[in-house]
Write a protein that holds these residues in place. Structure first.
Motif, PDB file in Angstrom:
ATOM      1  N   GLY A 129      -1.072   6.424 -56.378  1.00  0.00           N
ATOM      2  CA  GLY A 129       0.194   5.163 -56.851  1.00  0.00           C
ATOM      3  C   GLY A 129       1.218   4.890 -55.518  1.00  0.00           C
ATOM      4  O   GLY A 129       1.728   4.855 -55.591  1.00  0.00           O
ATOM      5  N   GLY A 130      -0.492   4.229 -55.195  1.00  0.00           N
ATOM      6  CA  GLY A 130       0.348   3.633 -53.627  1.00  0.00           C
ATOM      7  C   GLY A 130       0.749   3.971 -52.228  1.00  0.00           C
ATOM      8  O   GLY A 130       1.103   3.803 -51.706  1.00  0.00           O
ATOM      9  N   LYS A 131       0.844   5.829 -52.267  1.00  0.00           N
ATOM     10  CA  LYS A 131       1.234   6.100 -51.524  1.00  0.00           C
ATOM     11  C   LYS A 131      -0.174   6.746 -51.226  1.00  0.00           C
ATOM     12  O   LYS A 131      -0.672   6.997 -51.477  1.00  0.00           O
ATOM     13  CB  LYS A 131       2.182   7.585 -51.837  1.00  0.00           C
ATOM     14  CG  LYS A 131       3.155   6.265 -52.882  1.00  0.00           C
ATOM     15  CD  LYS A 131       4.364   7.322 -53.194  1.00  0.00           C
ATOM     16  CE  LYS A 131       5.335   6.806 -54.113  1.00  0.00           C
ATOM     17  NZ  LYS A 131       6.380   7.782 -54.086  1.00  0.00           N
ATOM     18  N   THR A 132      -0.086   7.600 -49.799  1.00  0.00           N
ATOM     19  CA  THR A 132      -0.852   8.890 -48.704  1.00  0.00           C
ATOM     20  C   THR A 132      -0.861   9.885 -49.239  1.00  0.00           C
ATOM     21  O   THR A 132       0.457  10.104 -48.936  1.00  0.00           O
ATOM     22  CB  THR A 132      -1.488   7.941 -47.211  1.00  0.00           C
ATOM     23  OG1 THR A 132      -1.809   6.319 -47.406  1.00  0.00           O
ATOM     24  CG2 THR A 132      -2.169   8.771 -46.969  1.00  0.00           C
ATOM     25  N   ASP A 188       6.193  10.640 -43.768  1.00  0.00           N
ATOM     26  CA  ASP A 188       7.635  10.509 -44.249  1.00  0.00           C
ATOM     27  C   ASP A 188       7.946  11.692 -45.283  1.00  0.00           C
ATOM     28  O   ASP A 188       8.837  11.951 -45.608  1.00  0.00           O
ATOM     29  CB  ASP A 188       7.663   9.378 -45.620  1.00  0.00           C
ATOM     30  CG  ASP A 188       7.319   7.942 -44.758  1.00  0.00           C
ATOM     31  OD1 ASP A 188       8.264   7.284 -44.502  1.00  0.00           O
ATOM     32  OD2 ASP A 188       6.070   7.605 -44.975  1.00  0.00           O
ATOM     33  N   VAL A 189       7.468  12.131 -46.072  1.00  0.00           N
ATOM     34  CA  VAL A 189       7.735  13.456 -46.492  1.00  0.00           C
ATOM     35  C   VAL A 189       7.029  15.153 -46.098  1.00  0.00           C
ATOM     36  O   VAL A 189       5.984  14.972 -45.920  1.00  0.00           O
ATOM     37  CB  VAL A 189       8.331  13.322 -48.052  1.00  0.00           C
ATOM     38  CG1 VAL A 189       8.297  14.909 -48.564  1.00  0.00           C
ATOM     39  CG2 VAL A 189       8.607  12.670 -48.077  1.00  0.00           C
ATOM     40  N   LEU A 190       7.128  15.747 -46.634  1.00  0.00           N
ATOM     41  CA  LEU A 190       6.441  17.556 -45.739  1.00  0.00           C
ATOM     42  C   LEU A 190       6.792  17.697 -46.398  1.00  0.00           C
ATOM     43  O   LEU A 190       7.655  18.529 -47.266  1.00  0.00           O
ATOM     44  CB  LEU A 190       6.964  17.714 -44.379  1.00  0.00           C
ATOM     45  CG  LEU A 190       6.056  19.027 -44.045  1.00  0.00           C
ATOM     46  CD1 LEU A 190       4.752  18.911 -44.287  1.00  0.00           C
ATOM     47  CD2 LEU A 190       7.112  19.882 -42.935  1.00  0.00           C
ATOM     48  N   THR A 221       8.651  10.210 -51.668  1.00  0.00           N
ATOM     49  CA  THR A 221       7.492   9.622 -50.611  1.00  0.00           C
ATOM     50  C   THR A 221       8.130   8.131 -51.280  1.00  0.00           C
ATOM     51  O   THR A 221       7.206   7.373 -51.986  1.00  0.00           O
ATOM     52  CB  THR A 221       6.536  10.179 -50.686  1.00  0.00           C
ATOM     53  OG1 THR A 221       6.457  10.928 -51.192  1.00  0.00           O
ATOM     54  CG2 THR A 221       5.095   9.195 -50.158  1.00  0.00           C
ATOM     55  N   PRO A 222       8.583   7.071 -50.336  1.00  0.00           N
ATOM     56  CA  PRO A 222       8.395   5.812 -50.447  1.00  0.00           C
ATOM     57  C   PRO A 222       7.315   4.805 -50.870  1.00  0.00           C
ATOM     58  O   PRO A 222       5.796   5.863 -50.434  1.00  0.00           O
ATOM     59  CB  PRO A 222       9.368   5.219 -49.020  1.00  0.00           C
ATOM     60  CG  PRO A 222       8.446   6.340 -47.629  1.00  0.00           C
ATOM     61  CD  PRO A 222       8.530   7.413 -49.360  1.00  0.00           C
ATOM     62  N   PRO A 223       7.322   3.687 -51.654  1.00  0.00           N
ATOM     63  CA  PRO A 223       6.154   3.507 -51.487  1.00  0.00           C
ATOM     64  C   PRO A 223       5.107   2.787 -50.653  1.00  0.00           C
ATOM     65  O   PRO A 223       6.096   2.567 -49.315  1.00  0.00           O
ATOM     66  CB  PRO A 223       6.624   1.841 -52.380  1.00  0.00           C
ATOM     67  CG  PRO A 223       7.515   2.226 -52.820  1.00  0.00           C
ATOM     68  CD  PRO A 223       8.365   3.615 -52.134  1.00  0.00           C
ATOM     69  N   LEU A 265       3.169  11.232 -47.321  1.00  0.00           N
ATOM     70  CA  LEU A 265       3.386  12.903 -47.872  1.00  0.00           C
ATOM     71  C   LEU A 265       2.532  14.219 -46.827  1.00  0.00           C
ATOM     72  O   LEU A 265       0.868  13.658 -47.203  1.00  0.00           O
ATOM     73  CB  LEU A 265       3.269  13.080 -48.657  1.00  0.00           C
ATOM     74  CG  LEU A 265       2.873  14.143 -49.421  1.00  0.00           C
ATOM     75  CD1 LEU A 265       4.801  15.625 -49.220  1.00  0.00           C
ATOM     76  CD2 LEU A 265       3.450  14.524 -50.894  1.00  0.00           C
ATOM     77  N   LEU A 266       2.328  14.669 -46.114  1.00  0.00           N
ATOM     78  CA  LEU A 266       1.850  15.969 -45.859  1.00  0.00           C
ATOM     79  C   LEU A 266       2.185  16.254 -46.476  1.00  0.00           C
ATOM     80  O   LEU A 266       2.928  17.623 -46.526  1.00  0.00           O
ATOM     81  CB  LEU A 266       1.810  15.796 -43.736  1.00  0.00           C
ATOM     82  CG  LEU A 266       1.337  17.054 -43.408  1.00  0.00           C
ATOM     83  CD1 LEU A 266      -0.009  16.274 -43.208  1.00  0.00           C
ATOM     84  CD2 LEU A 266       1.942  16.856 -42.052  1.00  0.00           C
ATOM     85  N   VAL A 267       1.086  17.850 -46.907  1.00  0.00           N
ATOM     86  CA  VAL A 267       1.204  18.680 -47.193  1.00  0.00           C
ATOM     87  C   VAL A 267       0.051  20.228 -46.399  1.00  0.00           C
ATOM     88  O   VAL A 267      -0.561  19.849 -46.163  1.00  0.00           O
ATOM     89  CB  VAL A 267       0.207  18.336 -48.558  1.00  0.00           C
ATOM     90  CG1 VAL A 267       0.462  20.258 -49.439  1.00  0.00           C
ATOM     91  CG2 VAL A 267       0.843  18.218 -49.906  1.00  0.00           C
TER      92      VAL A 267
END
Length: 390
Positions: free
Chosen positions: A275-278, A301-303, A365-367, A371-373
């Motif tokens: 959706g446009g996020k990595t 941006d997010v973990l 996570t913003p557009p 996001l790091l997993v």
């Protein structure tokens, strides 16, 4: 442990073999292999040992050997999505029907054998039956104390690195862990390593004691030289690629180096667009691995993080905190560090179910953001299930 075989209940029996307090070491595996007629004597093996980077190195070795026209087996662990990922011939995963047939044999002939020993024996049997010439064999935990120490016809030992992990099993100090891994060395057999510092000193001593042929970037720089960086992302993959290249060259497969550098491996800084996020998915699960990951991903941006309680969760998490200001903590299985405890201590949200945690992390996570997993290979497998099903 995760598996996706709802139509084969025998897998429940196989996975239950991990739950008993079984003795570590190669003895059980050797007994199984001998009962099967020593299939491991019918192909040569490259053992890959070390704390981190084993899977990536195995993938590169497999790709390089295949490019040289060899018939290649690959044995790795753990799997991410399917048990049969662990056993491959010429790049193809094992047919589940062969797993089921082996489980039936084991239930009758080796009911008390350990899970890893059984899986290693199955791999050796498959490789022998399928005419494999050379097999890339990843150690589970350790070196001399690992089941893969039982293998016959080992033509090289590749040691990636040594860091503090599995301390309850291998020993409390780095030297203890290095000794166990280095003692995978065999007389007259190439021992190649990109280990550094105290670990390298231990490896040198063991190689001299055993009579192994030691190759390092310092002693043989041309063997470890790379024409360009590997396709696998992250600065830490340079050392894994150098080790794979040196092993291929030492064993007479120099023409496979380019293919090795083009190899891929899932959940090693694997990138997905949602959706446009990595989404960057990585199986880093100990402090050494997350430090390398943080160096490769200085900002996200997010973990989304989950870790097993038997690991050093605090030391594993800390390198990633500076990378992401927003955090979601989850539980990769029943033995995970409680996500509520992590959220309370480090700031963030706790969502126990990994699928729901992924959805929440993506929502935060913003557009155009990232996001790091990380934190567990079990978490990586669960998240990859969700991402590949989209």
């Amino acid at each position: 442990m995760r598996y996706l075989h709802p139509m084969i209940p025998e897998y429940d029996w196989l996975y239950a073999r991990t739950r008993a307090g079984r003795q570590r070491g190669p003895q059980g595996a050797r007994a199984l292999l001998d009962r099967l007629g020593a299939p491991d004597a019918r192909f040569s093996s490259i053992r890959v040992v070390g704390t981190n980077g084993k899977g990536s190195s195995c993938a590169m070795l497999e790709a390089g050997l295949l490019a040289c026209g060899a018939r290649v087996g690959r044995f790795t662990s753990p799997h991410l999505q399917r048990y049969e990922e662990r056993i491959r011939v010429d790049g193809q995963e094992l047919d589940p029907a062969r797993t089921a047939a082996f489980i039936a044999w084991a239930q009758a002939q080796a009911p008390n054998a350990a899970f890893f020993d059984l899986t290693l024996a199955l791999a050796a049997q498959v490789f022998a039956e399928d005419g494999v010439q050379v097999a890339v064999m990843e150690a589970g935990v350790g070196g001399v104390s690992d089941a893969t120490q039982a293998l016959h016809n080992v033509t090289a030992v590749a040691l990636t690195n040594v860091a503090l992990d599995h301390v309850a099993t291998l020993g409390p100090t780095l030297r203890d862990i290095a000794l166990d891994k280095a003692r995978a060395a065999r007389p007259g057999v190439p021992l190649l390593t990109t280990a550094t510092g105290e670990a390298l000193e231990v490896v040198r001593d063991v190689a001299a004691e055993v009579g192994a042929l030691l190759y390092t970037p310092d002693t043989h720089p041309a063997l470890f030289a790379l024409p360009h960086p590997p396709r696998l992302a992250g600065a830490h993959q340079q050392a894994n690629a150098a080790l794979a290249a040196a092993t291929l060259r030492t064993l007479g497969y120099p023409q496979g180096v380019e293919a090795a550098l083009q190899a891929t491996y899932p959940a090693r800084l694997e990138s997905f667009e949602v959706g446009g996020k990595t989404v960057l998915l990585d199986g880093a699960h100990n402090p050494h691995a997350t430090r390398a990951l943080a160096a490769s991903v200085p900002h996200a941006d997010v973990l989304l993080f989950g870790n097993l309680a038997r690991k050093d969760t605090a030391a594993t998490l800390v390198p990633l905190l500076a990378a992401a200001p927003v955090r979601v903590f989850t539980a990769p299985g029943n033995l995970a560090t409680p996500p509520a405890d992590l959220a309370a201590q480090y700031g963030g949200e706790a969502v126990s179910d990994p699928a729901q945690a992924l959805a929440r992390a993506l929502a935060l996570t913003p557009p155009g953001g990232t996001l790091l997993v990380a934190g567990s290979l079990y978490l990586a497998g669960t998240v990859r299930d969700s991402l590949t099903a989209r």
